[in-house]
Every structure is written in structure tokens, then in C-alpha cells.
Design a protein around this motif. Structure first.
Motif, PDB file in Angstrom:
ATOM      1  N   LYS A 120      -3.250  -1.864  -8.877  1.00 49.35           N
ATOM      2  CA  LYS A 120      -3.378  -1.895  -7.422  1.00 49.35           C
ATOM      3  C   LYS A 120      -3.242  -0.508  -6.821  1.00 49.35           C
ATOM      4  O   LYS A 120      -3.995  -0.127  -5.927  1.00 49.35           O
ATOM      5  CB  LYS A 120      -2.342  -2.844  -6.817  1.00 49.35           C
TER       6      LYS A 120
ATOM      7  N   TRP B 124      -6.380   1.522  -7.569  1.00 45.46           N
ATOM      8  CA  TRP B 124      -7.517   1.170  -6.720  1.00 45.46           C
ATOM      9  C   TRP B 124      -7.334   1.695  -5.302  1.00 45.46           C
ATOM     10  O   TRP B 124      -8.278   2.208  -4.709  1.00 45.46           O
ATOM     11  CB  TRP B 124      -7.738  -0.338  -6.704  1.00 45.46           C
ATOM     12  N   GLU B 125      -6.146   1.544  -4.740  1.00 44.71           N
ATOM     13  CA  GLU B 125      -5.917   2.000  -3.373  1.00 44.71           C
ATOM     14  C   GLU B 125      -6.149   3.505  -3.248  1.00 44.71           C
ATOM     15  O   GLU B 125      -6.774   3.972  -2.311  1.00 44.71           O
ATOM     16  CB  GLU B 125      -4.500   1.679  -2.900  1.00 44.71           C
TER      17      GLU B 125
ATOM     18  N   GLY C  55       0.829  -1.195   0.000  1.00 41.53           N
ATOM     19  CA  GLY C  55       0.000   0.000   0.000  1.00 41.53           C
ATOM     20  C   GLY C  55       0.863   1.243   0.000  1.00 41.53           C
ATOM     21  O   GLY C  55       1.945   1.259   0.601  1.00 41.53           O
TER      22      GLY C  55
END
Length: 175
Positions: A104, A107-108, A20
Motif C-alpha cells: 500500500k 503504491w501511494e 496514507g
């Protein structure tokens, strides 16, 4: 771009996607890349600058992928190339890894970056217009959305087979 900048971007892209963006420190990126944290700040300013560089890299790669398609003069060939693009990308392990990581992060952080699709969208609208579709803008939007969904399924669903859907789309558009 220098070799060290590439190492930093690759390390950041991987760590941002795996752990993340918010959970990854610049010191962790530096350690993974084998460079000093100061070098990250010198080249990218801060963590946000590093993220911007990663997003820009994705935009540049998208432009490269779309370049041959948007320049295609034959509207049916343009549609075929766009639809088959994802099959080509799916056969390149490095490309798959790069785009998975890009997705990814997208989206985060809830960043879509639709401006990177403007050239291909315009090319699709023109192709559908030249093929005399009643609603070329809506057809282009539909195809872009379908292909984005296919890419998402391919990335998230380990055994997803997109070839059958690609063939269906080619039949739908008589390609």
C-alpha cells in the motif's frame, strides 16, 4: 532495534497504509505507538526518516525471504522454491499483513524499490541459463513480473486462490 523503535515502526506502517503517508502525522504515530513524538524524532529524525526505516525493513525481510532461494545450487529447485514462496508467505497472517502494508505504501508513494529484487533476479537468470533457456534474462523478468502480479492480486482480491496458478507455473517449467 529497541522494543520502542519496533512499536513506532509497526504503528507507522499500519497508519501509513491505512490513512496514507501524507495524511499521517508523527504525533498520530506516537500516540498509536504509545510513545512521545520526540522519541520518533530522536530515533528517526523526521517523518521521512520513519518512512525510510519502514522501506528498509521491507528490503531486509525480502532478503530474508530470498536467502535460501538465491543460495540453491539446483536450478530447478531454485525455480520451484521461488514459485512456491508466495504460497508459504500466504499462510502466515503476520507476513501477509506486513506485505499488504508495504504494498500500500509502495503504491501511494509510487516507490517500487527494484534493487531489492536484484539478487533473486540474478539467481533466476543463472537458473534459466543453466537449464538452457533461449532467453534467460527475459524468462527471469517474466517470472518476476508474474509473481509480482500474483502477489498484487492476492493482496487486493480477497478470495484469490493462487495455488492453481502456482501449480500451472510449476508444470510450465517442468518442476
Amino acid at each position: 532495534m529497541t522494543e520502542k523503535q519496533e512499536k513506532i515502526l509497526n504503528a507507522a506502517l499500519t497508519l501509513f497504509a491505512e490513512e496514507g503517508y501524507r495524511s499521517t502525522s508523527t504525533s498520530k504515530v506516537a500516540k498509536s505507538a504509545g510513545v512521545s513524538e520526540g522519541l520518533i524524532f530522536r530515533h528517526f529524525g523526521n517523518k521521512e526518516g520513519l518512512l525510510e526505516a519502514i522501506i528498509k525493513l521491507g528490503e531486509e525481510r525480502a532478503k530474508e525471504l530470498f536467502a535460501d532461494i538465491v543460495l540453491e545450487p539446483d536450478p530447478k529447485e531454485l525455480l520451484r522454491k521461488y514459485i512456491e514462496l508466495f504460497v508459504l508467505v500466504s499462510k502466515d497472517k503476520d507476513a501477509i499483513d506486513f506485505w499488504k502494508l508495504q504494498f500500500k505504501i509502495k503504491w501511494e508513494l509510487e516507490i517500487y524499490g527494484e534493487h531489492k529484487m536484484e539478487a533473486i533476479e540474478e539467481a533466476l537468470i543463472q537458473a534459466f541459463s543453466r537449464l538452457r533457456y533461449n532467453h534467460p534474462e527475459q524468462e527471469a523478468n517474466l517470472l518476476l513480473t508474474l509473481m509480482d502480479g500474483l502477489a498484487t492480486r492476492f493482496i487486493l482480491q480477497e478470495q484469490f486462490e493462487m495455488e492453481e496458478t502456482i501449480e500451472f507455473l510449476k508444470q510450465k517449467y517442468k518442476l
